[in-house]
Motif scaffolding. Structure first.
Motif, mmCIF file in Angstrom:
data_model
loop_
_atom_site.group_PDB
_atom_site.id
_atom_site.type_symbol
_atom_site.label_atom_id
_atom_site.label_comp_id
_atom_site.label_asym_id
_atom_site.label_seq_id
_atom_site.Cartn_x
_atom_site.Cartn_y
_atom_site.Cartn_z
ATOM 1 N N GLN A 9 0.866 -1.176 0.000
ATOM 2 C CA GLN A 9 0.000 0.000 0.000
ATOM 3 C C GLN A 9 0.900 1.222 0.000
ATOM 4 O OE1 GLN A 9 -3.423 0.150 2.589
ATOM 5 N NE2 GLN A 9 -3.240 2.358 2.784
ATOM 6 N N ALA A 10 0.844 1.974 -1.067
ATOM 7 C CA ALA A 10 1.743 3.115 -1.233
ATOM 8 C C ALA A 10 1.179 4.344 -0.534
ATOM 9 C CB ALA A 10 1.948 3.397 -2.713
ATOM 10 N N GLU A 11 2.011 5.373 -0.437
ATOM 11 C CA GLU A 11 1.597 6.616 0.227
ATOM 12 C C GLU A 11 0.629 7.422 -0.641
ATOM 13 O OE1 GLU A 11 4.630 5.545 -0.339
ATOM 14 O OE2 GLU A 11 5.978 7.053 -1.170
ATOM 15 N N ASP A 12 0.616 7.180 -1.929
ATOM 16 C CA ASP A 12 -0.348 7.816 -2.829
ATOM 17 C C ASP A 12 -0.290 7.064 -4.168
ATOM 18 O OD1 ASP A 12 1.915 8.870 -4.227
ATOM 19 O OD2 ASP A 12 1.932 10.628 -2.934
ATOM 20 N N ILE A 64 0.620 8.105 -7.006
ATOM 21 C CA ILE A 64 1.837 8.394 -7.773
ATOM 22 C C ILE A 64 2.931 7.420 -7.348
ATOM 23 C CG2 ILE A 64 3.603 10.125 -8.250
ATOM 24 C CD1 ILE A 64 1.461 12.284 -7.689
ATOM 25 N N ALA A 65 3.045 7.231 -6.043
ATOM 26 C CA ALA A 65 4.030 6.275 -5.529
ATOM 27 C C ALA A 65 3.684 4.864 -5.989
ATOM 28 C CB ALA A 65 4.089 6.339 -4.008
ATOM 29 N N ASN A 108 4.758 4.344 -9.544
ATOM 30 C CA ASN A 108 6.213 4.410 -9.685
ATOM 31 C C ASN A 108 6.888 3.188 -9.070
ATOM 32 O OD1 ASN A 108 7.516 6.964 -10.968
ATOM 33 N ND2 ASN A 108 5.663 7.684 -9.938
ATOM 34 N N MET A 109 6.326 2.679 -7.974
ATOM 35 C CA MET A 109 6.850 1.432 -7.399
ATOM 36 C C MET A 109 6.704 0.287 -8.391
ATOM 37 S SD MET A 109 5.446 1.289 -3.540
ATOM 38 C CE MET A 109 5.882 2.513 -2.337
#
Lengths: 283, 570
Positions: B238-241, B243-244, B247-248
């Protein structure tokens, strides 16, 4: 044996006298001292003058979008933990556009090194204020001077219990190279914030300005004392401390995924009997 | 009296256990061997309001929701008020006697809470419905037991006792409500919704990295994947947003892992710069966009097909992409596998464009043939080490064989700096370094765009069903498939020559392959869940053919056969 020649010698697009040259040199020396061969290292960068640095190194490179190098590096590392991942970009890219990723990377403590070229100004776009510019700093785009307070990356990183927090200065290249070495050798997230002059656009924080103020932390400084580290990190003005400000031994983020250290994701085949079991659970 | 299908609608407030009750019934019906189509309609809130869960069930194949309600299970008085008008002629309302006592010939008052108390009243209701439909008590009871055991509940026994009491009570009422015919299916079918099928399809495709930021109606893809990540050995983050998140996924893919993200319109808007990055760096990534009505936050929990043009054009600059639009749950599983293969083969972003209706719509799905499972193998498509790896080597197909950092060809551990991988978001030379040599620019643009020819050669072709040279041809894409086909089937029964053309892939499209079908029809009508007829416009742009009329829906509810038939009248 790894030699400096392995990392190549490129013609750069940077201004003569730019701090980037010294940082590049410090990086090469650190990698060679660590005996890291170019194929073991992945550089991830964003956009900016600093973000061009990996193009001047013979290594694996992913030069992505402005601000987004940390999440790219996070994904790359989680899918091949054998790689030494180094994120290298500037203060605008990492602390401005990528601010949320900076916070999240510290929280995760993924095993990578973040190198930030911090010249307190935007170079690529020709001289606007950066997140670390000081109040009153006048630019063409901030003719009345900067109004906002600067972002202090090392203070924030320590407040968030980052695994490894250091500050270097491009003018003390050998010391800087040692910091980069220690950061890359650290398991978990490591930050090296590097002060550097921008000869074209920052006429305030010049080489002389930094050189006069920067001092190396004494040998009896204890970087595991978080309270002391926090005080040190907030020091700015007449004296600016350089060195490893803080470190701890938090487990690296990869440790939470039991399978990732069993080789790169690309080489892990699909386990069909397990898939059959999973599908069966939807009956 | 016999019905071709029974439409059950369970209504209540959020937080009343409506979804648990409905899902046990859903699984029980599939286990018993019936066909189902589920439509979930919920509000963006955790407690209160009004939610409904409709299960259309039949002993023969059905593929669309149905509007008239045959059996309304009302967990609150509001559900009676809201849905009474949707009741079919022979329809029945079953409501807890504690809630309502309005006299009406079509309302049955059941002792849900009197039998078992409020705590277990839903299990009584489940028993009541099961008996009313003529379902085997044991089949549904075992489904209930399995559900509660799986969730580690301590109250399985009380729920089972309550279920049986409800079942017995209903039997004694001797209701004349039409019973379901004997089930047609005996094999152990899967009860899956569209999002679960995408998640499982991704696992079966060999996905090794998934990142997300929660957003309705895409979140259940992440939830499903989370159940299996450790066992199936892929990273779920679970990314911070958003966009992250993307990109991950791009970073993971660069490292060699087949990767996917899932989001909805607003989250996808944040991802678009990185879609362009994936196009430029030639990094494969599968992007699921589960549509909901916009603009902006729109109707967060409803359905729409309003993002076709957005996904088609998302990302600055020109680069190839493929967009898949599954029409049902089985297609969602299979097309996800295809999406991974196309992404990996052509090193470019590939989309799965779905919507809330399909995302939440459970169906009875034939078990997937494990012998035909064909996961992508990044190592097999990677470069065979020759002299020196060149990331963007120019080829006649435009596809540059990949290798991954730290590895040489075929995923062998890299042994020299001849194996370096250099990717750049700037325009770059074949070896990956940024360049401003404008002749290199031309060759790189053309190289990237050449990959579209290869993508075209592997299209999922549109499916034509029905009469040749029809009087009426209904054109649709994505989740409107079932309703469009059923509407056509109903029209055919009235003697009309009708056909449907459904697109499971809306980009790229090759006009020569279907435009004759359009021209051969007396009249063409597009069926889309949006306000402007985006797909019809795309067909016109690509083929010059103007579809005559559009049946559009943009109130947030799924298109039904009844909606299409009513639209044909106007």
């Amino acid at each position: 044996m790894v030699s400096l020649a392995d990392y190549g010698d490129y013609v750069t697009a940077w201004c003569p006298g730019c701090g980037n040259h010294a940082i590049l040199k410090a990086m090469k020396h650190a990698l060679v001292s660590l005996e890291l061969a170019p194929q073991q290292v992945l550089f991830v960068s964003g956009i900016g003058q600093a973000a061009k640095a990996p193009h001047y190194l013979n290594a694996n490179v992913f030069n992505g979008l402005h601000g987004r190098s940390l999440p790219v590096a996070t994904g790359a590392k989680l899918c091949n933990t054998d790689l030494k991942v180094i994120v290298e970009s500037g203060d605008g890219c990492v602390y401005g556009e990528g601010g949320n990723h900076f916070l999240a990377a510290i929280r995760r403590n993924i095993d990578l090194t973040l190198i930030v070229h911090n010249n307190q100004v935007y170079g690529l776009t020709k001289g606007q204020a950066s997140p670390t510019s000081e109040p009153g700093f006048v630019t063409k785009n901030q003719p009345d001077g900067v109004f906002s307070l600067p972002f202090n990356p090392v203070e924030v990183a320590i407040a968030m219990n980052a695994g490894f927090v250091a500050r270097g200065f491009s003018g003390k290249t050998e010391h800087l190279s040692g910091l980069i070495q220690a950061a890359v050798a650290h398991t978990g997230f490591s930050l090296v914030d590097i002060l550097q002059p921008c000869v074209s656009f920052n006429k305030v924080n010049t080489f002389g300005w930094y050189n006069q103020r920067c001092y190396i932390l004494s040998e009896d400084y204890d970087p595991t004392d978080r309270q002391a580290a926090f005080l040190k990190a907030s020091e700015w003005g007449d004296g600016i401390p350089l060195g490893i400000l803080y470190k701890n031994k938090r487990p690296a983020y990869e440790d939470h995924f039991p399978f990732v250290r069993r080789g790169p994701a690309a080489t892990r085949a699909l386990n069909v009997p397990r898939l059959a079991k999973v599908l069966d659970s939807y009956r | 009296m016999e019905l071709d299908s029974i439409n059950i609608l369970i209504g209540g407030e959020a937080g009343q256990g409506l979804v648990t009750l409905s899902q046990i019934l859903t699984r029980g019906l599939v286990r018993a061997g019936y066909y189902i189509v589920v439509t979930q309609s919920y509000q963006s809130r955790i407690r209160g309001g009004h939610n409904s869960y409709a299960i259309r069930v039949s002993d023969r194949e059905i593929m669309a929701p149905k509007e008239p309600v045959d059996l309304l299970i009302a967990l609150d008085q509001n559900s009676v008020v809201l849905h009474m008008s949707e009741l079919s002629q022979h329809g029945l309302v079953v409501v807890d006697e504690a809630i309502s006592s309005d006299q009406h010939p079509q309302i049955v008052y059941a002792p849900f809470s009197r039998i078992a108390g409020a705590m277990f009243s839903n299990s009584v209701a489940l028993g009541t419905i099961s008996a009313l439909l003529g379902l085997n008590e044991n089949t549904i009871g075992e489904t209930l037991r399995g559900f509660f055991d799986k969730h580690g509940a301590e109250s399985t026994k009380e729920n089972l006792v309550s279920f049986s009491a409800g079942y017995e009570w209903m039997i004694q009422q001797k209701s004349e409500f039409p019973k379901l015919g004997p089930p047609a299916l005996s094999e152990g079918r899967l009860a899956l919704n569209g999002n679960e099928a995408i998640a499982l399809g991704a696992i079966a495709a060999g996905m090794k990295f998934f990142s997300f930021y929660p957003m309705t109606p895409a979140t259940s893809i992440a939830t499903t994947l989370a159940d299996h990540a450790t066992e199936m050995e892929f990273v779920l983050e679970q990314a911070e947003d958003e966009i992250a998140a993307i990109n991950m996924a791009v970073g993971a893919s660069f490292s060699g892992a087949p990767s996917m993200v899932a989001t909805s319109g607003g989250g996808f808007a944040l991802m678009t710069e990185t879609v362009s990055l994936a196009g430029m760096t030639e990094t494969p990534v599968v992007i699921v966009v589960a549509q909901r009505p916009g603009p902006s936050t729109g109707l967060p929990t409803r359905t729409e097909q309003g993002d076709l043009e957005f996904v088609l054009h998302a990302g600055h600059g020109e680069f190839p992409r493929a967009i898949f639009t599954p029409g049902d749950v089985e297609e969602a599983f299979n097309i996800t596998g295809k999406a991974f293969h196309i992404a990996q083969k052509f090193n470019t972003p590939v989309f799965i464009l779905t919507d809330q209706f399909l995302a939440d719509s459970y169906r009875s799905v034939k078990p997937f043939d494990l012998d035909t499972i064909d996961p992508v193998d990044p190592c097999s498509v990677s470069d065979v080490a020759v002299n020196r790896h060149i990331t963007y080597v120019l080829t006649h197909t435009g596809v540059s064989p990949r290798t991954f950092p730290g590895m040489s060809g075929q995923c062998v551990k890299a042994s020299s700096s001849q194996d370096l991988v250099i990717a750049d978001s700037d325009e770059h030379t074949p070896d990956g370094h940024l360049t401003e040599d404008l002749s290199v620019r031309i060759s790189m643009v053309e190289k990237r765009l050449r990959k579209l020819d290869g993508i075209k050669s592997e299209l999922a072709r549109p499916e034509f069903l029905g009469d040749s040279e029809p009087d009426l041809l209904l054109v649709c894409w994505g989740s409107t498939k079932g309703s469009t086909i059923e509407a056509a089937n109903r029209l055919r029964k009235t003697g009309r020559r009708v056909a449907t053309l459904h697109f499971t892939q809306i980009w790229p499209i090759i006009g020569e392959e279907f435009v004759e079908k359009l021209k051969s029809a007396g009249k063409t009508i597009s069926v889309e869940s949006n306000a402007t007829g985006q797909f019809a416009r795309l067909i016109r742009r690509e083929t010059g053919f103007q579809i005559e009329k559009a049946i559009l829906r943009y109130d947030g509810l799924p298109i039904t056969p009844e909606y299409i038939l009513a639209g044909l009248q106007t």
